[in-house]
Design a protein around this motif. Structure first.
Motif, PDB file in Angstrom:
ATOM      1  N   HIS A 138       0.819  -1.218   0.000  1.00  0.00           N
ATOM      2  CA  HIS A 138       0.000   0.000   0.000  1.00  0.00           C
ATOM      3  C   HIS A 138       0.855   1.272   0.000  1.00  0.00           C
ATOM      4  CE1 HIS A 138      -3.322   2.652   0.929  1.00  0.00           C
ATOM      5  NE2 HIS A 138      -2.637   3.130   1.947  1.00  0.00           N
ATOM      6  N   ASN A 160       9.713  -7.118  -5.573  1.00  0.00           N
ATOM      7  CA  ASN A 160       8.719  -7.464  -4.558  1.00  0.00           C
ATOM      8  C   ASN A 160       8.641  -8.976  -4.475  1.00  0.00           C
ATOM      9  OD1 ASN A 160       6.651  -6.503  -2.655  1.00  0.00           O
ATOM     10  ND2 ASN A 160       5.222  -7.605  -3.974  1.00  0.00           N
ATOM     11  N   LYS A 226      10.604  -5.934  13.821  1.00  0.00           N
ATOM     12  CA  LYS A 226      10.655  -5.870  12.357  1.00  0.00           C
ATOM     13  C   LYS A 226      12.091  -5.619  11.907  1.00  0.00           C
ATOM     14  CE  LYS A 226       6.004  -4.204  11.167  1.00  0.00           C
ATOM     15  NZ  LYS A 226       5.234  -3.045  10.698  1.00  0.00           N
TER      16      LYS A 226
HETATM   17  P1  NAD Z   1       1.372  -3.820   2.915  1.00  0.00           P
HETATM   18  O1  NAD Z   1       0.855  -4.944   3.717  1.00  0.00           O
HETATM   19  O2  NAD Z   1       0.467  -3.151   1.949  1.00  0.00           O
HETATM   20  O3  NAD Z   1       2.664  -4.317   2.073  1.00  0.00           O
HETATM   21  C1  NAD Z   1       3.640  -5.129   2.697  1.00  0.00           C
HETATM   22  C2  NAD Z   1       4.843  -5.294   1.796  1.00  0.00           C
HETATM   23  O4  NAD Z   1       5.778  -6.163   2.470  1.00  0.00           O
HETATM   24  C3  NAD Z   1       4.544  -5.938   0.443  1.00  0.00           C
HETATM   25  O5  NAD Z   1       5.429  -5.420  -0.529  1.00  0.00           O
HETATM   26  C4  NAD Z   1       4.877  -7.417   0.699  1.00  0.00           C
HETATM   27  O6  NAD Z   1       5.213  -8.115  -0.483  1.00  0.00           O
HETATM   28  C5  NAD Z   1       6.072  -7.278   1.612  1.00  0.00           C
HETATM   29  N1  NAD Z   1       6.281  -8.485   2.420  1.00  0.00           N
HETATM   30  C6  NAD Z   1       5.499  -8.946   3.418  1.00  0.00           C
HETATM   31  N2  NAD Z   1       6.020 -10.085   3.928  1.00  0.00           N
HETATM   32  C7  NAD Z   1       7.144 -10.349   3.210  1.00  0.00           C
HETATM   33  C8  NAD Z   1       8.140 -11.359   3.256  1.00  0.00           C
HETATM   34  N3  NAD Z   1       8.079 -12.338   4.158  1.00  0.00           N
HETATM   35  N4  NAD Z   1       9.176 -11.299   2.381  1.00  0.00           N
HETATM   36  C9  NAD Z   1       9.262 -10.292   1.485  1.00  0.00           C
HETATM   37  N5  NAD Z   1       8.367  -9.287   1.405  1.00  0.00           N
HETATM   38  C10 NAD Z   1       7.308  -9.312   2.246  1.00  0.00           C
HETATM   39  O7  NAD Z   1       1.986  -2.792   3.948  1.00  0.00           O
HETATM   40  P2  NAD Z   1       2.216  -1.225   3.777  1.00  0.00           P
HETATM   41  O8  NAD Z   1       1.019  -0.496   4.261  1.00  0.00           O
HETATM   42  O9  NAD Z   1       2.766  -0.922   2.439  1.00  0.00           O
HETATM   43  O10 NAD Z   1       3.348  -0.978   4.895  1.00  0.00           O
HETATM   44  C11 NAD Z   1       4.644  -1.508   4.724  1.00  0.00           C
HETATM   45  C12 NAD Z   1       5.436  -1.313   5.997  1.00  0.00           C
HETATM   46  O11 NAD Z   1       5.600   0.078   6.253  1.00  0.00           O
HETATM   47  C13 NAD Z   1       4.750  -1.879   7.245  1.00  0.00           C
HETATM   48  O12 NAD Z   1       5.734  -2.520   8.028  1.00  0.00           O
HETATM   49  C14 NAD Z   1       4.224  -0.630   7.954  1.00  0.00           C
HETATM   50  O13 NAD Z   1       4.082  -0.827   9.348  1.00  0.00           O
HETATM   51  C15 NAD Z   1       5.338   0.330   7.621  1.00  0.00           C
HETATM   52  N6  NAD Z   1       5.006   1.750   7.766  1.00  0.00           N
HETATM   53  C16 NAD Z   1       5.987   2.565   8.211  1.00  0.00           C
HETATM   54  C17 NAD Z   1       5.738   3.917   8.378  1.00  0.00           C
HETATM   55  C18 NAD Z   1       6.848   4.830   8.825  1.00  0.00           C
HETATM   56  O14 NAD Z   1       6.577   5.983   9.165  1.00  0.00           O
HETATM   57  N7  NAD Z   1       8.084   4.400   8.801  1.00  0.00           N
HETATM   58  C19 NAD Z   1       4.470   4.438   8.101  1.00  0.00           C
HETATM   59  C20 NAD Z   1       3.483   3.581   7.589  1.00  0.00           C
HETATM   60  C21 NAD Z   1       3.757   2.227   7.425  1.00  0.00           C
END
Ligand code: NAD
Length: 321
Positions: A138, A160, A226
């Motif tokens: 997302h 990905n 994480k």
């Molecule tokens: P999402 O669930 O839409 O996407 C997750 C992503 O991680 C996908 O690309 C998926 O393929 C990948 N993934 C999941 N498990 C995997 C694995 N075992 N091996 C390889 N790839 C894997 O999530 P999102 O909303 O895009 O959020 C992604 C991350 O960003 C989350 O950890 C979320 O908590 C974090 N986030 C961080 C901030 C920040 O300020 N730093 C803000 C929002 C979200």
């Protein structure tokens, strides 16, 4: 109290406004003018939800408040609602009276993308040409769009776990008329800038996948446990972050700290680079790594900007409260 609902945010918040708000608040944090409160995050034992608060006070920008919300894993399948739900509350720092309530969902994606973009502006090599993405969930398309608006890249490459999800990133590259290539993780060596935005608990890439001179923005690690990249990369890179306290406890650097590969003193705030008290990148061969953990002050700064624009445009509702 001024109310700006989630549905209005897309018409109000530009990426430029988000970028400026985040850059200014990172600078205020490094100057000691703004600070984040300790984060609360609880598994509430209902709907498997994680709920919490991120708050802070920016004495320079005069933002006081919190973002309340979290992650409801069954929202989409059970109710057709997105799983991440949040709302920002702003208070008048002079009186404590509530000043605004602002939808926080799109705001979160745009403020997170603004953070990696701020790091690209201040830490990437000026001759960077290839933008690399690790992750296509997302957040990823917001990240890529903001990066492509920040720097004149010439090509996008991406990896990905499920390659079929890369189509969303190819669409963003097409918006900018840029060539797009799906690559293996080894192929990431061609990137001058890499953004990782995955939700993994064990590393998917490391020093072997990143070339000298690259800027890496690790944006996915925002929780204890994480980890997106191997400690070898955090040990090799010059590490910057939004807030050191979060970086070493719940950010990407938590593992390098635990293993002893890095100490708190090795990690610098990006705001110091913005303010000119840290010189930032020191050579074209240096790997810089931004550990973007996501701080409450980012949310407050962007929410304050939204309220200002909303009032000027006559969007939103004033409520006597
Ligand atoms: P999402 O669930 O839409 O996407 C997750 C992503 O991680 C996908 O690309 C998926 O393929 C990948 N993934 C999941 N498990 C995997 C694995 N075992 N091996 C390889 N790839 C894997 O999530 P999102 O909303 O895009 O959020 C992604 C991350 O960003 C989350 O950890 C979320 O908590 C974090 N986030 C961080 C901030 C920040 O300020 N730093 C803000 C929002 C979200």
């Amino acid at each position: 109290m001024y109310i700006v609902p989630e549905t209005a945010i897309a018409d109000i918040l530009t990426r430029e406004a988000a970028f400026d708000a985040v850059e200014n608040v990172f600078a205020a944090m490094a100057a000691g003018d703004a600070y984040n409160f300790p984060v609360i995050r609880e598994a509430i034992g209902h709907e498997e939800a994680l709920y919490g608060f991120k708050g802070g006070f920016d004495g320079k920008g005069k933002s006081l408040g919190l973002k309340a919300g979290g992650y409801w894993p069954h929202n989409m399948e059970r109710r057709g609602l997105i799983n991440h739900q949040s709302t920002v509350f702003l208070f008048d720092p002079d009186t404590g009276k509530v000043a605004a309530m602002v939808g926080g969902n799109l705001l979160t994606a745009l403020r997170t993308a603004a953070a990696s973009s701020v790091s690209i502006k201040h830490l990437a090599r000026k001759d960077s040409k290839v933008m690399g993405m690790i992750g296509a969930g997302h957040q990823a398309k917001f990240q890529l769009r903001a990066a492509l608006e920040t720097h004149p890249f010439e090509k996008v490459i991406a990896w990905n776990r499920s390659p079929d999800r890369l189509a969303s990133l190819a669409e963003v590259a097409a918006e900018f008329d840029l060539p797009f290539e799906a690559v293996t993780l080894d192929g990431m060596q061609a990137a001058d800038v890499v953004i990782s935005i995955t939700s993994v608990f064990s590393p998917v890439f490391g020093a072997a996948h990143i070339s000298d001179g690259t800027h890496v923005a690790c944006m996915g690690t925002d929780t204890v446990g994480k980890q997106e990249c191997d400690v070898d990369l955090v040990a090799k890179a010059t590490v910057f972050t939004d807030e050191v306290a979060q970086s070493v406890t719940l950010g990407e650097a938590q593992h390098a700290i635990a293993s002893g590969a890095r100490t708190h003193d090795d990690i610098s705030e990006i705001g110091a680079v913005i303010n000119g008290t840290h010189s930032g990148r020191s050579s074209d061969r240096e790997i810089t790594l931004f550990d973007g953990t996501g701080v409450g002050l980012q949310d407050l700064a962007v929410a304050a900007s939204i309220v200002e624009i909303a009032k000027a445009k006559g969007i939103g509702t004033e409520v006597d409260f």
